[in-house]
Design a protein around this motif. Structure first.
Motif, mmCIF file in Angstrom:
data_model
loop_
_atom_site.group_PDB
_atom_site.id
_atom_site.type_symbol
_atom_site.label_atom_id
_atom_site.label_comp_id
_atom_site.label_asym_id
_atom_site.label_seq_id
_atom_site.Cartn_x
_atom_site.Cartn_y
_atom_site.Cartn_z
ATOM 1 N N UNK A 256 0.805 -1.226 0.000
ATOM 2 C CA UNK A 256 0.000 0.000 0.000
ATOM 3 C C UNK A 256 0.835 1.272 0.000
ATOM 4 N N UNK A 257 0.206 2.373 -0.423
ATOM 5 C CA UNK A 257 0.881 3.682 -0.409
ATOM 6 C C UNK A 257 0.760 4.301 0.979
ATOM 7 N N UNK A 258 -0.202 3.829 1.758
ATOM 8 C CA UNK A 258 -0.449 4.386 3.086
ATOM 9 C C UNK A 258 -0.835 3.223 3.995
ATOM 10 N N UNK A 259 -0.307 3.231 5.211
ATOM 11 C CA UNK A 259 -0.580 2.128 6.123
ATOM 12 C C UNK A 259 -0.605 2.687 7.532
ATOM 13 N N UNK A 260 -1.442 2.120 8.415
ATOM 14 C CA UNK A 260 -1.393 2.522 9.816
ATOM 15 C C UNK A 260 -0.053 2.075 10.404
ATOM 16 N N UNK A 261 0.306 2.614 11.586
ATOM 17 C CA UNK A 261 1.632 2.386 12.153
ATOM 18 C C UNK A 261 1.893 0.888 12.352
ATOM 19 N N UNK A 262 3.153 0.525 12.123
ATOM 20 C CA UNK A 262 3.572 -0.856 12.346
ATOM 21 C C UNK A 262 3.997 -0.963 13.808
ATOM 22 N N UNK A 263 3.380 -1.858 14.596
ATOM 23 C CA UNK A 263 3.765 -1.984 16.006
ATOM 24 C C UNK A 263 5.186 -2.545 16.153
ATOM 25 N N UNK A 264 5.803 -2.323 17.319
ATOM 26 C CA UNK A 264 7.113 -2.934 17.560
ATOM 27 C C UNK A 264 6.926 -4.449 17.662
ATOM 28 N N UNK A 265 7.997 -5.163 17.344
ATOM 29 C CA UNK A 265 7.919 -6.630 17.416
ATOM 30 C C UNK A 265 9.291 -7.160 17.786
ATOM 31 N N UNK A 266 9.344 -8.372 18.352
ATOM 32 C CA UNK A 266 10.641 -8.929 18.765
ATOM 33 C C UNK A 266 11.536 -9.197 17.555
ATOM 34 N N UNK A 267 12.820 -8.989 17.743
ATOM 35 C CA UNK A 267 13.787 -9.170 16.656
ATOM 36 C C UNK A 267 13.740 -10.582 16.076
ATOM 37 N N UNK A 268 13.388 -11.563 16.899
ATOM 38 C CA UNK A 268 13.329 -12.944 16.400
ATOM 39 C C UNK A 268 12.412 -13.091 15.184
ATOM 40 N N UNK A 269 11.392 -12.225 15.101
ATOM 41 C CA UNK A 269 10.482 -12.330 13.950
ATOM 42 C C UNK A 269 11.187 -11.965 12.647
ATOM 43 N N UNK A 270 12.220 -11.124 12.750
ATOM 44 C CA UNK A 270 12.922 -10.662 11.546
ATOM 45 C C UNK A 270 14.204 -11.458 11.296
#
Ligand SMILES: [Zn+2]
Ligand SMILES: [Zn+2]
Length: 331
Positions: A256-270
Motif C-alpha cells: 500500500x501507499x499508506x498504512x497505519x503504524x507498524x507496532x514494535x515486534x521482537x527481533x526474532x520475527x525478523x
C-alpha cells in the motif's frame, strides 16, 4: 467527479460538475474515458491521508479509454487506439532513479488523480509515453482494475524475490482488487497461495474460487511456513503476525501507499534473514510485462460496476469492505 477539499467518504465529498475538455500538450494525448477503476489510493486522496497536491482534483487512476486527439509531437499512438492510464503519470527522466531503471522512485513524479487530473471524468490528458496499449482479450470494464490493482500486485509479486514459482508458498493479506488479480498470476506460475482476510462469505469465498490452497482470518496462521507474504490491507498491525508466518529467508512485501503504524515486534520475527519491504508505484516496464502476462493467463477480473455519478457510493462501499473483487466506474 471533483474533490474540493478532503473529507470522510461518508460525507460524499465528490461532486459532479462540468469542466472544460483539457487540451493535450505536445507529448500528450486526449483520451475519451470509457471506464475507471476505483482504488484504495483514491480513498487516501479523498480522505486526506495523502497531502493535497492539487485542488480541486478529479481522482481516478485506472483509466480505460480511446485516444481522441494527439499532441503535436506524438507519433507512437493513433486516434481511435484503446489505451490505459495508470497511477504514475509522468517522471522527470533525468534524476538518479529515472536513469537507473527505477523511475517508480523518481524525485519529481506526477500522479494521475492526485497531482494531475484523473479519470473520474469523461476525458483526461496523459503523456503518450505513459499510456498502455491494452490487450484485446479484456473488455473496457474488465481491463480497468488491471491498471493499478493489477500492476501494483504484479510489482509486489516481483518484490517477493521468488524466482522458482512452482510450488512456492505465498501468503496474501487482504483480498480486494489487487489480491484477486495477484492470486491468478501466482497460481498460473504454479505457486500455492494462502489467503488471510476477513469476511468468509465475500473475500475468502472468492479466494477459494480463484484457487487458494487455504483461507483464514486476517492474522490466522496458515498451516505451513511461507516463502513470502504480501500485505494489501492498509493495516500495519498485520506486519508482526505476517512475519511470524514466514519461513527463514522469506520476504514480506507491503503493497500500500499508506498504512497505519507498524507496532514494535521482537527481533526474532525478523532474524534468519527475513526481509520487510514496501512497494512504491511501478515502472512502465512493470506495466507492460504485467499486461502481457495477464493476457496470457488469462486473468479474469471480478468487478462491480457503478455509473460515474455514483463514485461516492462506490468509494464508500470500498471503505466499508463491501466490494467483491474490484469496483469500476462506467462513463
Ligand atoms: Zn526522475
Ligand atoms: Zn491505485
Amino acid at each position: 467527479m471533483i474533490l474540493d477539499t478532503p473529507a470522510p467518504i461518508e460525507t460524499h465529498p465528490l461532486r459532479l460538475d462540468d469542466v472544460p475538455v483539457p487540451a493535450p500538450a505536445a507529448d500528450e494525448v486526449l483520451i475519451r474515458v470509457h471506464a475507471c477503476g476505483v482504488c484504495r489510493t483514491d480513498l487516501h486522496v479523498i480522505e486526506g491521508d495523502l497531502a493535497v497536491r492539487r485542488a480541486p482534483i478529479i481522482p481516478g487512476h485506472q483509466v480505460v479509454g480511446v485516444v481522441e486527439a494527439l499532441g503535436a509531437a506524438v507519433t507512437e499512438l493513433a486516434v481511435g487506439e484503446r489505451v490505459g492510464v495508470a497511477w504514475l503519470h509522468r517522471t522527470c527522466g533525468c534524476c538518479s532513479f529515472c536513469t537507473s531503471h527505477r523511475e517508480n522512485l523518481c524525485d519529481t513524479p506526477q500522479f494521475t488523480g492526485w497531482t494531475v487530473q484523473g479519470g473520474f471524468a469523461e476525458c483526461l490528458v496523459a503523456p503518450a509515453s505513459f499510456t498502455y496499449p491494452l490487450p484485446d482479450g479484456f473488455t473496457d470494464l474488465q481491463a480497468a482494475p488491471l491498471l493499478c490493482a493489477g500492476i501494483i500486485g504484479y510489482r509486489c509479486l516481483r518484490k517477493t524475490g521468488i524466482d522458482d514459482w512452482a510450488g512456492a508458498r505465498l501468503g496474501l493479506y487482504g483480498f480486494g482488487a489487487a489480491g484477486h488479480v495477484a492470486i491468478q498470476i501466482a497460481r498460473a506460475r504454479g505457486a500455492e497461495v494462502y489467503v488471510c482476510t476477513r469476511d468468509r462469505d465475500k473475500h475468502q469465498a472468492l479466494a477459494e474460487e480463484l484457487g487458494a490452497t487455504w483461507t483464514g482470518g486476517t492474522t490466522e496462521a496458515p498451516p505451513v511456513l511461507l516463502d513470502a507474504g504480501i500485505i494489501f490491507a492498509p493495516a500495519g498491525e498485520i506486519v508482526p503476525p505476517a512475519l511470524s508466518h514466514l519461513d527463514k529467508g522469506g520476504t514480506l512485501v507491503l503493497g500500500g501507499i499508506h498504512m497505519s503504524a507498524v507496532p514494535t515486534f521482537p527481533y526474532e520475527l525478523l532474524y534468519h534473514e527475513r526481509v520487510v519491504c514496501s512497494v512504491a508505484n511501478n515502472t512502465r516496464e512493470d506495466g507492460h510485462a504485467f499486461l502481457k502476462e495477464a493476457a496470457e493467463v488469462p486473468v479474469c477480473t471480478h468487478i462491480e460496476t457503478f455509473p460515474l455519478e455514483d463514485a461516492n457510493t462506490a468509494l464508500d462501499r470500498l471503505q466499508h469492505d463491501g466490494i467483491r473483487g474490484a469496483a469500476v466506474l462506467t462513463v
